[in-house]
Scaffold this motif. Structure first.
Motif, mmCIF file in Angstrom:
data_model
loop_
_atom_site.group_PDB
_atom_site.id
_atom_site.type_symbol
_atom_site.label_atom_id
_atom_site.label_comp_id
_atom_site.label_asym_id
_atom_site.label_seq_id
_atom_site.Cartn_x
_atom_site.Cartn_y
_atom_site.Cartn_z
ATOM 1 N N GLU A 74 0.831 -1.202 0.000
ATOM 2 C CA GLU A 74 0.000 0.000 0.000
ATOM 3 C C GLU A 74 0.872 1.262 0.000
ATOM 4 O O GLU A 74 0.592 2.227 -0.705
ATOM 5 N N LYS A 77 2.499 1.697 -3.366
ATOM 6 C CA LYS A 77 1.490 2.119 -4.333
ATOM 7 C C LYS A 77 1.194 3.602 -4.198
ATOM 8 O O LYS A 77 1.179 4.358 -5.161
ATOM 9 N N ARG A 78 0.996 4.022 -2.953
ATOM 10 C CA ARG A 78 0.678 5.424 -2.715
ATOM 11 C C ARG A 78 1.857 6.334 -3.042
ATOM 12 O O ARG A 78 1.676 7.465 -3.485
ATOM 13 N N VAL A 82 0.026 8.289 -9.266
ATOM 14 C CA VAL A 82 -0.631 8.025 -10.539
ATOM 15 C C VAL A 82 0.200 7.121 -11.441
ATOM 16 O O VAL A 82 -0.311 6.570 -12.413
ATOM 17 N N LYS A 85 -0.390 2.641 -11.825
ATOM 18 C CA LYS A 85 -1.244 1.812 -12.686
ATOM 19 C C LYS A 85 -0.588 1.484 -14.033
ATOM 20 O O LYS A 85 -0.983 0.547 -14.698
ATOM 21 N N LYS A 129 -12.660 1.132 7.572
ATOM 22 C CA LYS A 129 -11.412 0.376 7.517
ATOM 23 C C LYS A 129 -10.178 1.248 7.705
ATOM 24 O O LYS A 129 -9.062 0.786 7.536
ATOM 25 N N TYR A 130 -10.399 2.517 8.030
ATOM 26 C CA TYR A 130 -9.269 3.414 8.249
ATOM 27 C C TYR A 130 -9.147 3.789 9.721
ATOM 28 O O TYR A 130 -10.150 3.930 10.411
ATOM 29 N N ARG A 150 -1.209 6.329 10.117
ATOM 30 C CA ARG A 150 -2.442 6.045 9.385
ATOM 31 C C ARG A 150 -2.488 4.547 9.145
ATOM 32 O O ARG A 150 -1.513 3.969 8.638
ATOM 33 N N TYR A 161 -0.148 2.368 6.723
ATOM 34 C CA TYR A 161 0.146 2.728 5.336
ATOM 35 C C TYR A 161 0.776 4.111 5.226
ATOM 36 O O TYR A 161 1.167 4.530 4.137
ATOM 37 N N MET B 110 -7.702 9.057 -5.843
ATOM 38 C CA MET B 110 -6.526 8.274 -5.504
ATOM 39 C C MET B 110 -6.869 7.202 -4.489
ATOM 40 O O MET B 110 -6.377 6.089 -4.549
ATOM 41 N N VAL B 111 -7.709 7.581 -3.551
ATOM 42 C CA VAL B 111 -8.090 6.626 -2.525
ATOM 43 C C VAL B 111 -8.810 5.459 -3.166
ATOM 44 O O VAL B 111 -8.547 4.300 -2.871
ATOM 45 N N SER B 114 -6.306 3.221 -5.002
ATOM 46 C CA SER B 114 -5.438 2.352 -4.230
ATOM 47 C C SER B 114 -6.212 1.347 -3.405
ATOM 48 O O SER B 114 -5.812 0.196 -3.312
ATOM 49 N N SER B 115 -7.334 1.775 -2.831
ATOM 50 C CA SER B 115 -8.039 0.823 -1.995
ATOM 51 C C SER B 115 -8.743 -0.219 -2.848
ATOM 52 O O SER B 115 -8.829 -1.378 -2.473
ATOM 53 N N ASP B 134 -8.050 6.837 -11.163
ATOM 54 C CA ASP B 134 -6.760 7.294 -11.667
ATOM 55 C C ASP B 134 -6.919 8.467 -12.606
ATOM 56 O O ASP B 134 -6.126 9.396 -12.588
ATOM 57 N N ASP B 157 -6.076 9.477 2.301
ATOM 58 C CA ASP B 157 -4.868 9.899 1.619
ATOM 59 C C ASP B 157 -4.408 11.223 2.198
ATOM 60 O O ASP B 157 -5.182 12.018 2.684
#
Lengths: 200, 361
Positions: A74, A77-78, A82, A85, A129-130, A150, A161, B110-111, B114-115, B134, B157
């Motif tokens: 995670e 990825k963050r 952008v 992907k 979930k956060y 976080r 993450y 973005m969230v 990614s999630s 994206d 985020d």
């Protein structure tokens, strides 16, 4: 006299903690985090692992104790934002490994100067979930450092993450760096630069 | 000769006050927000209990474990002070809502991206939303500050708008110059100084200078209409100057739990481009103006101006810098830049993120 002071402080703790229910009934994310932090601090305090000659051994031990709580995929990825992907599955896997490596270096490396600082839980919030766990590092230099974690519930396990130290988000900091490299050059170039960094 | 110097100072101070009241960050504009801000500024119960944990001299872990013995309750019910823009909801919404919502900012996108990618079970929906997310994220980054003004600190985020850097080559050069100054000048100086002066004494020296600079924080609190905080600063000054023996100790914090509030001049105005000054280091246009304004409020500047020769002032400044660096500034600088892939960007980003946090407080 001293006992009275301790009793008074204990009373204060009780009164204030009943006000701030987050302290008494900290959520499971905060619970897990603080237990892990304590495990980490135990390694740093271990007299058998003290000293400059034991640096590698201590870092390794610490990493074994705390690494499970990080959600490396995670974070990677963050931090790529952008650009994530556009990566192939293989590239993603490689990048997560690379990122884990630099994170290990920078995070564990910061503990080399540990000198008895304490970690106190300030507050925690959970939403779905956060979770956001606010702690502070109490130094013996008269200053406190705010450290915010976080966390994300990953199939039942709470995992970190992002770590935000005095308002500076670790993931954001890496993302700025990666973005600035990727806007000027290619992904392959970024990988080369990260590898150069971790080899030093 | 002396009168003209005094005149200069007076004019400078008035210019500064004028700017403070009628400049871009206008007084009435600051008024509205500060009421909400103030509540956070006053040390909360949580702070105090956190402090108490430290003072109790027991292992923090024991206390916390004891605290955790209780059953965890749903935390969402106790968000402090009813902060409406908690952000948690935003992140959650991003996960549950369909990606067709055009209003979602890039950040929220973005969230989703990614999630969604981490939830394999919702493969189809996940893919759809990640693509849309994206796309929005790209738009968000391109549009920069427009879409997210940092109003909602999201759980999901923590992306901040890109830093405006109009002088990249100058800044990079200065970064390298400062880096050399640090490693070849400052670091050897403070290593030697550390060897001679114990840490407790160094912290006391810093406390002394911090206490001396009270007017900077006090007046800036007033300019930002943070009256409660200004009161705390004044009380801190009175306590530390007397019981704290001219400010060498900080009983206001250790005994009275009054935290220092590092208010300065760079608030409520848009930041302008990033500038990396020689020696002074990272700053922005706004913060540079603020720095000059704060210099005018800083008693040490006045002492230097009236009583010290230029060499002596430089010596005083250098001493303070070495002292501060020896305590934690050096370690902070190294921890930001050493692990970084691009140290210049890392320092820039850390500076801006940290400034944003301080301004929000």
């Amino acid at each position: 006299m001293k006992h009275r002071k301790i009793a008074f402080i204990a009373l204060l703790v009780f009164v204030f903690s009943s006000y701030t229910s987050s302290f008494l009934w900290a959520g499971e994310a905060a619970n897990l985090l603080m237990t892990t932090v304590d495990k980490g601090l135990a390694v740093l305090k271990d007299p058998a692992l003290k000293g400059n000659d034991k640096i590698q051994e201590r870092r390794q031990k610490l990493w074994e104790e705390i690494s499970f709580i990080f959600h490396f995929e995670e974070m990677a990825k963050r931090s790529l934002g952008v650009y994530w992907k556009d990566r192939s599955a293989e590239e993603k896997k490689g990048f997560v490994e690379l990122f884990t490596e630099i994170l290990k270096e920078s995070y564990v490396g910061k503990t080399d100067t540990y000198s008895g600082e304490k970690v106190a839980l300030v507050s925690d919030k959970m939403d779905g979930k956060y979770a956001c766990v606010q702690t502070k590092l109490v130094t013996n230099k008269g200053t406190d450092v705010s450290v915010e974690y976080r966390m994300l519930n990953n199939q039942g396990d709470w995992k970190i993450y992002d770590v935000i130290i005095e308002g500076v988000s670790l993931v954001n900091n890496y993302r700025s760096q990666f973005n600035s490299i990727l806007t000027k050059s290619s992904y392959a170039d970024l990988v080369v630069r990260i590898k150069e960094k971790s080899n030093n | 000769m002396r009168t003209s110097a005094v005149l200069k100072c007076v004019v400078l101070t008035f210019a500064f006050l004028f700017w403070a009241c009628f400049g871009e960050g206008t007084f009435p504009a600051a008024w509205g927000d500060s009421v909400a801000v103030e509540r956070d500024v006053v040390p909360s119960d949580e702070d105090v209990s956190g402090k108490a944990v430290e003072k109790e001299a027991t292992s923090v872990g024991v206390v916390i474990d004891a605290a955790f013995g209780k059953e965890p309750s749903p935390i969402s019910s106790n968000s402090p002070n009813g902060e409406s823009e908690d952000g948690g909801g935003v992140a959650d919404k991003a996960v549950t809502e369909t990606p067709l919502e055009g209003e979602n900012t890039g950040k929220v996108g973005m969230v989703v991206a990614s999630s969604a990618a981490s939830e394999q079970s919702l493969a189809v929906e996940g893919k759809a939303s990640s693509a849309a997310g994206d796309k929005q994220a790209v738009a968000g980054v391109a549009a920069s500050e427009g879409s997210n003004n940092g109003e909602e600190p999201t759980f999901g985020d923590t992306e901040s708008p890109p830093v405006k850097d109009s002088l990249p080559s100058f800044n990079r050069t200065m970064y390298n110059v400062n880096d050399k100054i640090y490693y070849y000048g400052l670091k050897p100086a403070y290593k030697g100084y550390n060897f001679i002066v114990p840490e407790k004494a160094r912290v006391s020296v810093r406390n002394f200078f911090t206490n001396l600079k009270m007017p900077v924080r006090f007046f800036n609190c007033l300019f930002q209409a943070k009256f409660a905080t200004a009161g705390i600063e004044m009380s801190r000054f009175l306590i530390n100057s007397t019981i704290g023996l001219a400010g060498f100790f900080d009983p206001a914090k250790s005994q009275f739990n009054m935290e220092m509030h590092d208010a300065d001049f760079g608030h409520k105005v848009s930041s302008g481009t990033y500038i990396n000054w020689p020696i002074i280091g990272p700053s922005t246009v706004r913060d540079t103006v603020g720095y000059v304004g704060d210099l005018a409020l800083n008693p040490t500047t006045w002492v230097s101006f009236f009583f010290l020769t230029p060499i002596e002032s430089i010596g005083r400044g250098a001493y303070e810098t070495v002292n501060d660096t020896s305590i934690d500034k050096g370690a902070t600088y190294e921890s930001i830049t050493v692990g970084a892939v691009d140290p210049y960007v890392a320092l820039q980003d850390a500076y801006v993120q940290n400034r944003n946090k301080k301004i929000k407080e």
